[in-house]
Design an enzyme around this catalytic site. Structure first.
Site, short mmCIF file in Angstrom:
data_model
loop_
_atom_site.label_atom_id
_atom_site.label_comp_id
_atom_site.label_asym_id
_atom_site.label_seq_id
_atom_site.Cartn_x
_atom_site.Cartn_y
_atom_site.Cartn_z
N HIS A 1 0.83 -1.19 0.00
CA HIS A 1 0.00 0.00 0.00
C HIS A 1 0.88 1.25 0.00
O HIS A 1 2.04 1.21 0.42
CB HIS A 1 -0.92 0.00 1.21
CG HIS A 1 -2.00 -1.03 1.11
ND1 HIS A 1 -3.04 -1.09 2.01
CD2 HIS A 1 -2.24 -2.02 0.21
CE1 HIS A 1 -3.86 -2.07 1.67
NE2 HIS A 1 -3.39 -2.65 0.58
N CYS B 1 -6.25 1.61 5.21
CA CYS B 1 -6.89 0.38 5.68
C CYS B 1 -6.43 0.11 7.11
O CYS B 1 -5.56 0.79 7.64
CB CYS B 1 -6.52 -0.79 4.77
SG CYS B 1 -4.79 -1.34 4.93
N CYS C 1 -2.59 -0.62 7.47
CA CYS C 1 -1.79 0.61 7.40
C CYS C 1 -2.04 1.50 8.61
O CYS C 1 -1.11 2.15 9.11
CB CYS C 1 -2.09 1.36 6.11
SG CYS C 1 -1.48 0.49 4.64
N GLU D 1 0.79 3.82 1.92
CA GLU D 1 1.22 4.15 3.27
C GLU D 1 2.43 3.31 3.68
O GLU D 1 3.38 3.82 4.28
CB GLU D 1 0.07 3.93 4.27
CG GLU D 1 -1.16 4.76 4.01
CD GLU D 1 -2.17 4.11 3.06
OE1 GLU D 1 -3.33 4.55 3.07
OE2 GLU D 1 -1.81 3.18 2.31
#
Length: 150
Positions: free
Chosen positions: A78, A106, A109, A80
């Site tokens: 991701h 999410c 993260c 992040e």
């Protein structure tokens, strides 16, 4: 020409970062900022040196996995996660920083951002993961929805 406020400025940069994404499902761009200075950027895609989903296709699409579920089936990181990793690789402390993201993080993260010491999260679009906001609320991370025109 009107000058953008800081939130618009940083969110526009997050959208620019998202253009590097190699994810078929969702293009996410992230920047981590402290004292109005960009510390790190990240976008979602396969780890360095691995083939991209743009080239191979998406396993989660093939298995019809709904958005926000079964993250372990995705070969990509991701945005992040990549922003945190890039800061670590280059020895940049992000503790006390703010995160600007095209999408709400999410829950995976969110846990990383909490432990990394991120204080504020600014996002433009939602993400279907209720646990994420619960975790950030409990940890005292401030979440701000930012509307911008791109």
């Amino acid at each position: 020409m009107s000058r953008p406020c800081w939130n618009e400025y940083f969110m526009q940069i997050a959208y620019l970062v998202s253009q590097r994404s190699t994810c078929i499902r969702r293009q996410v761009g992230v920047i981590i900022v402290k004292d109005k200075r960009i510390l790190s950027t990240g976008y979602n895609g396969a780890p360095t040196g691995l083939r991209h989903c743009l080239d191979l296709g998406c396993l989660r699409d093939q298995l019809q996995v709904p958005s926000g579920e079964r993250h372990e089936l995705c070969r990509g990181l991701h945005g992040e996660q990549n922003a945190i990793i890039q800061a670590a690789v280059y020895g940049v402390s992000i503790k006390g920083g703010d995160l600007y993201s095209t999408h709400l993080p999410c829950s995976l993260c969110a846990k990383m951002l909490i432990n990394a010491g991120i204080h504020n999260i600014y996002y433009a679009d939602g993400y279907p993961d209720e646990l994420s906001t619960q975790l950030m609320d409990e940890a005292g991370v401030n979440i701000h929805k930012v509307s911008i025109s791109i």
